[in-house]
Design a protein around this motif. Sequence first.
Motif, PDB file in Angstrom:
ATOM      1  N   ARG A  83      25.410 -15.802 -10.533  1.00 20.17           N
ATOM      2  CA  ARG A  83      24.373 -14.832 -10.927  1.00 20.17           C
ATOM      3  C   ARG A  83      24.521 -14.458 -12.407  1.00 20.17           C
ATOM      4  N   ARG A  86      23.428 -17.314 -14.697  1.00 24.85           N
ATOM      5  CA  ARG A  86      21.963 -17.475 -14.760  1.00 24.85           C
ATOM      6  C   ARG A  86      21.338 -16.396 -15.633  1.00 24.85           C
ATOM      7  N   LYS A  89      21.940 -17.318 -19.269  1.00 28.17           N
ATOM      8  CA  LYS A  89      21.105 -18.442 -19.711  1.00 28.17           C
ATOM      9  C   LYS A  89      19.699 -17.956 -20.053  1.00 28.17           C
ATOM     10  N   ASP A  90      19.228 -16.967 -19.311  1.00 29.78           N
ATOM     11  CA  ASP A  90      17.876 -16.469 -19.542  1.00 29.78           C
ATOM     12  C   ASP A  90      17.727 -15.784 -20.903  1.00 29.78           C
ATOM     13  N   ASN A  95      23.600 -22.410 -22.749  1.00 27.07           N
ATOM     14  CA  ASN A  95      23.969 -22.573 -21.349  1.00 27.07           C
ATOM     15  C   ASN A  95      25.457 -22.890 -21.183  1.00 27.07           C
ATOM     16  N   LEU A 122      26.879 -24.546 -10.842  1.00 28.74           N
ATOM     17  CA  LEU A 122      26.351 -24.395 -12.204  1.00 28.74           C
ATOM     18  C   LEU A 122      26.274 -25.730 -12.941  1.00 28.74           C
ATOM     19  N   GLU A 125      23.190 -27.363 -12.058  1.00 22.15           N
ATOM     20  CA  GLU A 125      22.017 -26.731 -12.683  1.00 22.15           C
ATOM     21  C   GLU A 125      21.931 -27.021 -14.175  1.00 22.15           C
TER      22      GLU A 125
ATOM     23  N   GLU B  35      16.482  -8.029 -14.663  1.00 23.78           N
ATOM     24  CA  GLU B  35      16.489  -8.576 -13.305  1.00 23.78           C
ATOM     25  C   GLU B  35      15.854  -7.526 -12.399  1.00 23.78           C
TER      26      GLU B  35
END
Lengths: 262, 66
Positions: A83, A86, A89-90, A95, A122, A125, B35
């Motif tokens: 979590r 991710r 990365k956003d 990454n 990961l 991904e 989020e």
Amino acid sequence: MTDTPLVIAGKPFTSRFLLGTGKFRNKQQLAQTIAASGTQIVTVALRRIDLERHEENILEHIPPHVTLLTNTSGARNAQEAVRIARLAKDSGCGNWVKIEVINDSKYLLPDNQETVKATEILSAEGFVVLPYISPDLYTARALVAAGAATVMPLGSFIGSNQGLKTRELIQVLINEIDVPIVVDAGIGAPSQAAEAMEMGADAVLANTAIATSPNPAALAKAFALAIEAGRQAHLSGLPQQQTSAKASSPLTGFLYDDVRTN
Amino acid sequence: MNITINGTPRQLTNDGNLSDIVSALGKQPRHVITELNGSIIPSQMRGQTRLKDGDSLEIVTFVGGG
């Protein structure tokens, strides 16, 4: 001796010194330390923002040429690490992720099994995954099979400055694992960083020792020199230790020959 | 509207979108990650994301770490 770059996930680095950014007294000191260290990879963490007060953004103090490696500190299992990765990365900051799964508050030892699980997810991904582990050959092999870009074994407890307490186990990883070995955690002095590099480690990550020093930038420079010295020594080839003396100067044919032959 | 932000219950009079809420909290939108109810809301989607009563919002950012 001329060295080849450290290559992680196809990206070349001339510096073999990874710097952690935690515990610095202020952001200016961090910026000066990054510059003095010559590092090309720094770790950062993700946290909830403080709703009550203004916080300076750490990213504004990290030069653009430095690769950001977000750690998953705070994760207690693979799912939480995934979590956090991710979320990071956003942000658009790349990454690269250092998997750090810790479920023990006294020793802060990483959970190797959960780390392997998170690495599998990961890597699949498309993350560049640098997992932090207790040095263990089978875990390291599982991480490589899962797609890890490096393996990062701990030298000793996080923040302990105890150096290479796990020396022999790290040596096994250096000998047997084909991805770069980055010694992380517990490195408290340049001599310890040099020792890791002499053993054949590919890089060293340090944070606490430097950030808590009265002069972080100067100590970071000392670490950088030690890492370079250790690397050069490794490339040059070090001799075996001997259990008895071997003279380094000739002991015969001069002055006291008659006395010595008695 | 009652929502939870970073684990703390808050009452918002502003019924704007997520982008407005981030700005109203005095946060620079850059390098803030949002989020909503467990799903990442990419920054370009914040303007079109409206919150409703009972939502749980996480706003995280980068800090120093080893």
